[in-house]
Design a protein around this motif. Sequence first.
Motif, PDB file in Angstrom:
ATOM      1  N   ASP A  71     124.417  45.584 -21.363  1.00  0.00           N
ATOM      2  CA  ASP A  71     124.102  44.611 -22.143  1.00  0.00           C
ATOM      3  C   ASP A  71     122.421  44.744 -22.336  1.00  0.00           C
ATOM      4  N   PHE A  72     122.174  43.462 -23.008  1.00  0.00           N
ATOM      5  CA  PHE A  72     120.732  43.657 -23.368  1.00  0.00           C
ATOM      6  C   PHE A  72     119.851  43.505 -22.244  1.00  0.00           C
ATOM      7  N   GLU A  73     120.308  43.092 -21.109  1.00  0.00           N
ATOM      8  CA  GLU A  73     119.375  42.916 -19.832  1.00  0.00           C
ATOM      9  C   GLU A  73     119.379  44.462 -19.365  1.00  0.00           C
ATOM     10  N   SER A  74     120.395  44.981 -18.845  1.00  0.00           N
ATOM     11  CA  SER A  74     120.417  46.210 -18.143  1.00  0.00           C
ATOM     12  C   SER A  74     119.958  47.347 -19.185  1.00  0.00           C
ATOM     13  N   GLY A  75     120.280  47.300 -20.367  1.00  0.00           N
ATOM     14  CA  GLY A  75     119.966  48.292 -21.562  1.00  0.00           C
ATOM     15  C   GLY A  75     118.230  48.339 -21.595  1.00  0.00           C
ATOM     16  N   THR A  76     117.592  47.119 -21.881  1.00  0.00           N
ATOM     17  CA  THR A  76     116.374  47.312 -22.125  1.00  0.00           C
ATOM     18  C   THR A  76     115.570  47.481 -20.799  1.00  0.00           C
ATOM     19  N   ARG A  77     116.185  47.191 -19.593  1.00  0.00           N
ATOM     20  CA  ARG A  77     115.460  47.460 -18.364  1.00  0.00           C
ATOM     21  C   ARG A  77     115.565  48.941 -18.251  1.00  0.00           C
ATOM     22  N   ALA A  78     116.735  49.764 -18.692  1.00  0.00           N
ATOM     23  CA  ALA A  78     116.612  51.202 -18.532  1.00  0.00           C
ATOM     24  C   ALA A  78     115.744  51.622 -19.277  1.00  0.00           C
ATOM     25  N   ASP A 101     127.333  35.044 -39.480  1.00  0.00           N
ATOM     26  CA  ASP A 101     128.130  34.833 -37.997  1.00  0.00           C
ATOM     27  C   ASP A 101     127.940  35.738 -37.074  1.00  0.00           C
ATOM     28  N   ALA A 102     128.208  37.114 -37.846  1.00  0.00           N
ATOM     29  CA  ALA A 102     127.737  38.252 -36.599  1.00  0.00           C
ATOM     30  C   ALA A 102     126.340  38.280 -36.082  1.00  0.00           C
ATOM     31  N   ILE A 103     125.354  37.759 -36.750  1.00  0.00           N
ATOM     32  CA  ILE A 103     124.024  37.795 -36.354  1.00  0.00           C
ATOM     33  C   ILE A 103     123.824  36.641 -35.205  1.00  0.00           C
ATOM     34  N   LYS A 104     124.862  35.690 -35.272  1.00  0.00           N
ATOM     35  CA  LYS A 104     124.710  34.520 -34.081  1.00  0.00           C
ATOM     36  C   LYS A 104     125.302  34.976 -33.221  1.00  0.00           C
ATOM     37  N   ARG A 105     126.262  35.902 -33.231  1.00  0.00           N
ATOM     38  CA  ARG A 105     126.725  36.582 -31.686  1.00  0.00           C
ATOM     39  C   ARG A 105     125.771  37.492 -31.439  1.00  0.00           C
ATOM     40  N   TRP A 106     125.152  38.320 -32.069  1.00  0.00           N
ATOM     41  CA  TRP A 106     124.149  39.070 -31.568  1.00  0.00           C
ATOM     42  C   TRP A 106     122.731  38.217 -30.969  1.00  0.00           C
ATOM     43  N   ASP A 107     122.446  37.228 -31.581  1.00  0.00           N
ATOM     44  CA  ASP A 107     121.447  36.314 -31.083  1.00  0.00           C
ATOM     45  C   ASP A 107     121.766  36.039 -29.614  1.00  0.00           C
ATOM     46  N   ASN A 108     122.994  35.526 -29.421  1.00  0.00           N
ATOM     47  CA  ASN A 108     123.347  34.970 -28.239  1.00  0.00           C
ATOM     48  C   ASN A 108     123.404  36.068 -27.218  1.00  0.00           C
ATOM     49  N   LYS A 109     123.756  37.270 -27.443  1.00  0.00           N
ATOM     50  CA  LYS A 109     123.811  38.492 -26.250  1.00  0.00           C
ATOM     51  C   LYS A 109     122.440  38.910 -26.181  1.00  0.00           C
ATOM     52  N   SER A 110     121.163  38.946 -27.121  1.00  0.00           N
ATOM     53  CA  SER A 110     120.040  39.390 -26.979  1.00  0.00           C
ATOM     54  C   SER A 110     119.062  38.419 -26.292  1.00  0.00           C
ATOM     55  N   THR A 111     119.405  37.052 -25.868  1.00  0.00           N
ATOM     56  CA  THR A 111     118.453  36.554 -25.250  1.00  0.00           C
ATOM     57  C   THR A 111     117.861  36.924 -24.027  1.00  0.00           C
ATOM     58  N   ARG A 112     118.758  37.765 -23.205  1.00  0.00           N
ATOM     59  CA  ARG A 112     118.623  38.594 -21.925  1.00  0.00           C
ATOM     60  C   ARG A 112     117.523  39.706 -21.969  1.00  0.00           C
ATOM     61  N   ALA A 113     116.926  39.846 -23.221  1.00  0.00           N
ATOM     62  CA  ALA A 113     116.440  41.302 -23.359  1.00  0.00           C
ATOM     63  C   ALA A 113     114.955  41.317 -22.580  1.00  0.00           C
ATOM     64  N   ASN A 114     114.637  42.555 -22.063  1.00  0.00           N
ATOM     65  CA  ASN A 114     113.470  42.706 -21.180  1.00  0.00           C
ATOM     66  C   ASN A 114     112.345  43.114 -22.060  1.00  0.00           C
ATOM     67  N   CYS A 115     112.718  43.498 -23.302  1.00  0.00           N
ATOM     68  CA  CYS A 115     111.614  44.031 -24.194  1.00  0.00           C
ATOM     69  C   CYS A 115     111.936  43.660 -25.720  1.00  0.00           C
ATOM     70  N   GLU A 439     107.937  51.061  -9.470  1.00  0.00           N
ATOM     71  CA  GLU A 439     108.529  49.744  -9.246  1.00  0.00           C
ATOM     72  C   GLU A 439     108.968  48.891 -10.393  1.00  0.00           C
ATOM     73  N   VAL A 440     110.348  48.644 -10.370  1.00  0.00           N
ATOM     74  CA  VAL A 440     110.655  47.716 -11.769  1.00  0.00           C
ATOM     75  C   VAL A 440     110.257  46.165 -11.750  1.00  0.00           C
ATOM     76  N   ARG A 441     109.464  45.777 -12.575  1.00  0.00           N
ATOM     77  CA  ARG A 441     109.276  44.470 -12.645  1.00  0.00           C
ATOM     78  C   ARG A 441     109.449  43.765 -13.882  1.00  0.00           C
ATOM     79  N   THR A 442     110.557  43.928 -14.463  1.00  0.00           N
ATOM     80  CA  THR A 442     111.052  43.439 -15.837  1.00  0.00           C
ATOM     81  C   THR A 442     111.272  41.923 -15.597  1.00  0.00           C
ATOM     82  N   GLN A 443     111.080  41.335 -16.887  1.00  0.00           N
ATOM     83  CA  GLN A 443     111.231  39.810 -16.859  1.00  0.00           C
ATOM     84  C   GLN A 443     112.466  39.480 -18.029  1.00  0.00           C
ATOM     85  N   GLU A 444     113.635  39.239 -17.321  1.00  0.00           N
ATOM     86  CA  GLU A 444     114.753  38.825 -18.144  1.00  0.00           C
ATOM     87  C   GLU A 444     114.290  37.755 -19.204  1.00  0.00           C
ATOM     88  N   GLY A 445     114.718  38.126 -20.484  1.00  0.00           N
ATOM     89  CA  GLY A 445     114.268  37.076 -21.502  1.00  0.00           C
ATOM     90  C   GLY A 445     112.978  37.266 -22.045  1.00  0.00           C
TER      91      GLY A 445
END
Length: 484
Positions: A71-78, A101-115, A439-445
């Motif tokens: 997802d946007f968290e693990s993918g951007t951490r990778a 409406d598709a953008i809304k769905r993607w907006d919801n998923k991407s809030t967890r991005a680390n970058c 060392e991984v120091r990512t910040q979710e969101g």
Amino acid sequence: MTKVIKNGTIVTHDLTYEADVLIDGGTIIEIGPNLKGEEELDATGCYVMPGGIDPHVHLEMPFMGTYSSDDFESGTRAGLAGGTTMVVDFCLPNQGESLLDAIKRWDNKSTRANCDYSFHMAVTWWGEQVFNDMETVVKDKGINTFKHFLAYKGALMVNDDELFSSFNRLSELGAIAMVHAENGDVVAEMTAKLLAEGNTGPEGHAYSRPSQVEGEATNRAIMIADMAGVPLYVVHTSCEEAHEAIRRARQQGKRVWGEPLIQHLTLDKSEYFNKDWDHAARRVMSPPFRNKQHQDSLWAGLQAGSLSVVATDHCAFTTEQKRTGVGDFSKIPNGTGGLEDRMPMLWTHGVETGRLTPNEFVAVTSTNIAKILNCYPKKGAVLAGADADLVVWDPAKTKTITAGTQQSAIDYNVFEGKEVKGLPRFTLTRGHVAIHDGEVRTQEGHGKFVKREANTPVNKALSSWKELTAPQPVQRTGIPVTGV
Ligand SMILES: NC(=O)NCCC(=O)O
Ligand SMILES: [Zn+2]
Ligand SMILES: [Zn+2]
């Protein structure tokens, strides 16, 4: 809080020089000798480069009856672990669904991005609503790139008339067309025949999508883009036939770019003939891996400039998900991972071998795509005023790629066992040190959406040229009168 990267060599797409980089918050504020900041990052022996931009990822993508597992968290951490500081995902409207409406769905998923991240829009169906929504997507939502699938018949595929209508609309809006170029009709027929003949294993996937089907679709998309007067970006260019079409178009002055993937550059089709079903199925993606001649063509294209960007098409499915296709290769979810490995694999197989210079490496992993997508020099640059999306790259650092230590959520890695030389010492995302010496120091969101304006310089140049060369009625005197 200021940070200074000291004692490194800055490598951009056009320059190599020694200087420190001073960062305040999320922005580079000064580049020069002997700079001081509150926190120091030692770049001795390292290159300081623009962070990688991966313009082709599918995080938590709904596809073939499941969702891709990163997802946007693990993918951007990778991505960050491998030196990538921005990703671009694809919004995929369902049949009949509005693009907004598709953008809304993607907006919801991407809030967890680390970058930081951006979206391309996919045109998965055609109608008045899509035509109208496209304007809002471009003008209000900051998305100037629209992908069309010429493959995946019965799901995401669009036909040529829909493609032409969409390309014409993009031309009006000053946006850029993208294509997944494989002839979906031929692939569907060949798949049915292979299955009927008992070719049900993962190797059937490769047999069903030979390079010719990609070459044909690439030529077709280039012709249709030329008729519509829209710049064209061809995703996951995997073979000489497609590269040849792009190369020829560029030589003719057409505005076309090609994007090979790190997987196609470094892995070949023998993977599909592995006796271990899981091994082969884990590598099923479209287009499939090719042979050495195709790989050489892609490398040469990067060297010559006929291919512009190296991406991953990161679309990671677990072994369990892949097993949906036991007994029928057409049900194996298509996609492979690569976000964490793109930069180290390209450095190892590109720069270390002498195929690419370090500056060319920066161009194809970051700067070229930042320019194409119209987010340069905010992204893809080491310049005062640019976002502090940076990688401090240690060319001496080595590792053996293995799923056991990767950031990706899946249980294997298609590059398992590969030795890489060249890895990040630090990765900074808008000033935050997300990777600190292993060392991984990512910040979710932490990640923010990157808006991209339409009417790029290339759009403007192409529309001026098309206007100048458009059909003009000949002004005549003495026109014969008919019926006399
Ligand atoms: N490439 C692939 O096999 N899966 C992701 C979707 C796409 O880009 O075609
Ligand atoms: Zn695709
Ligand atoms: Zn893709």
